[in-house]
Write a protein that holds these residues in place. Structure first.
Motif, PDB file in Angstrom:
ATOM      1  N   LYS A  10       0.897  -1.322  -0.221  1.00  0.00           N
ATOM      2  CA  LYS A  10      -0.036  -0.018  -0.132  1.00  0.00           C
ATOM      3  C   LYS A  10       0.982   1.253   0.165  1.00  0.00           C
ATOM      4  O   LYS A  10       1.684   1.316   0.910  1.00  0.00           O
ATOM      5  N   ILE A  11       0.717   2.124  -0.983  1.00  0.00           N
ATOM      6  CA  ILE A  11       1.682   3.327  -1.378  1.00  0.00           C
ATOM      7  C   ILE A  11       0.862   4.390  -0.677  1.00  0.00           C
ATOM      8  O   ILE A  11       1.357   5.681  -0.563  1.00  0.00           O
ATOM      9  N   ALA A  12      -0.630   4.478  -0.684  1.00  0.00           N
ATOM     10  CA  ALA A  12      -1.572   5.672  -0.281  1.00  0.00           C
ATOM     11  C   ALA A  12      -2.708   5.116  -0.282  1.00  0.00           C
ATOM     12  O   ALA A  12      -3.045   3.953  -0.726  1.00  0.00           O
ATOM     13  N   PRO A  13      -3.682   5.754   0.414  1.00  0.00           N
ATOM     14  CA  PRO A  13      -5.066   5.302   0.489  1.00  0.00           C
ATOM     15  C   PRO A  13      -5.833   5.050  -0.962  1.00  0.00           C
ATOM     16  O   PRO A  13      -5.719   5.805  -1.661  1.00  0.00           O
ATOM     17  N   GLY A  14      -6.051   3.813  -1.147  1.00  0.00           N
ATOM     18  CA  GLY A  14      -6.549   3.302  -2.375  1.00  0.00           C
ATOM     19  C   GLY A  14      -5.692   2.956  -3.356  1.00  0.00           C
ATOM     20  O   GLY A  14      -6.118   2.886  -4.624  1.00  0.00           O
ATOM     21  N   VAL A  15      -4.191   3.047  -3.248  1.00  0.00           N
ATOM     22  CA  VAL A  15      -3.582   2.752  -4.424  1.00  0.00           C
ATOM     23  C   VAL A  15      -2.126   1.545  -3.851  1.00  0.00           C
ATOM     24  O   VAL A  15      -2.001   1.861  -2.625  1.00  0.00           O
ATOM     25  N   ILE A  17       0.820  -1.371  -5.109  1.00  0.00           N
ATOM     26  CA  ILE A  17       1.734  -1.913  -6.045  1.00  0.00           C
ATOM     27  C   ILE A  17       1.818  -3.262  -5.972  1.00  0.00           C
ATOM     28  O   ILE A  17       1.809  -3.901  -4.501  1.00  0.00           O
ATOM     29  N   ASN A  18       1.290  -4.148  -6.915  1.00  0.00           N
ATOM     30  CA  ASN A  18       1.441  -5.561  -6.823  1.00  0.00           C
ATOM     31  C   ASN A  18       2.407  -6.167  -7.408  1.00  0.00           C
ATOM     32  O   ASN A  18       2.783  -5.969  -8.548  1.00  0.00           O
TER      33      ASN A  18
END
Length: 93
Positions: A10-15, A17-18
């Protein structure tokens, strides 16, 4: 038995990287609506949270044997990263 690997950051709320064996992708959204940008194309998933009902559609490349569709447009990736940058700027300023 097939082995799978998947890690999500999780890099930001709602974003997010998988990371997986097949590559890297970016997910934007949350409960109810999520867009995932990857080398396979853009997958949009909608759902009714808590109900178990969902629908998903892949835009871009198709399955094996099918006619190949246009790749995910560059503007979609640029727009995603601009939204991430704007959100991070808003949080940290």
């Amino acid at each position: 038995m097939a082995l799978r690997f998947r890690k999500s950051f999780k890099i930001a709320p709602g974003v997010r990287i998988n990371l997986s064996k097949s590559g890297v992708s970016t997910s934007v959204g949350g409960k109810g609506l999520t867009a995932n940008l990857s080398k396979r194309g853009t997958r949009v998933t909608t759902s009714i949270p808590g109900s178990g009902f969902s629908a998903s559609k892949l835009y871009g490349k198709r399955s094996k044997g099918a006619v190949e569709a246009a790749p995910t447009p560059l503007w979609a990736h640029v727009l995603t990263w601009l939204m991430i940058a704007a959100f991070l700027w808003w949080i940290f300023s």
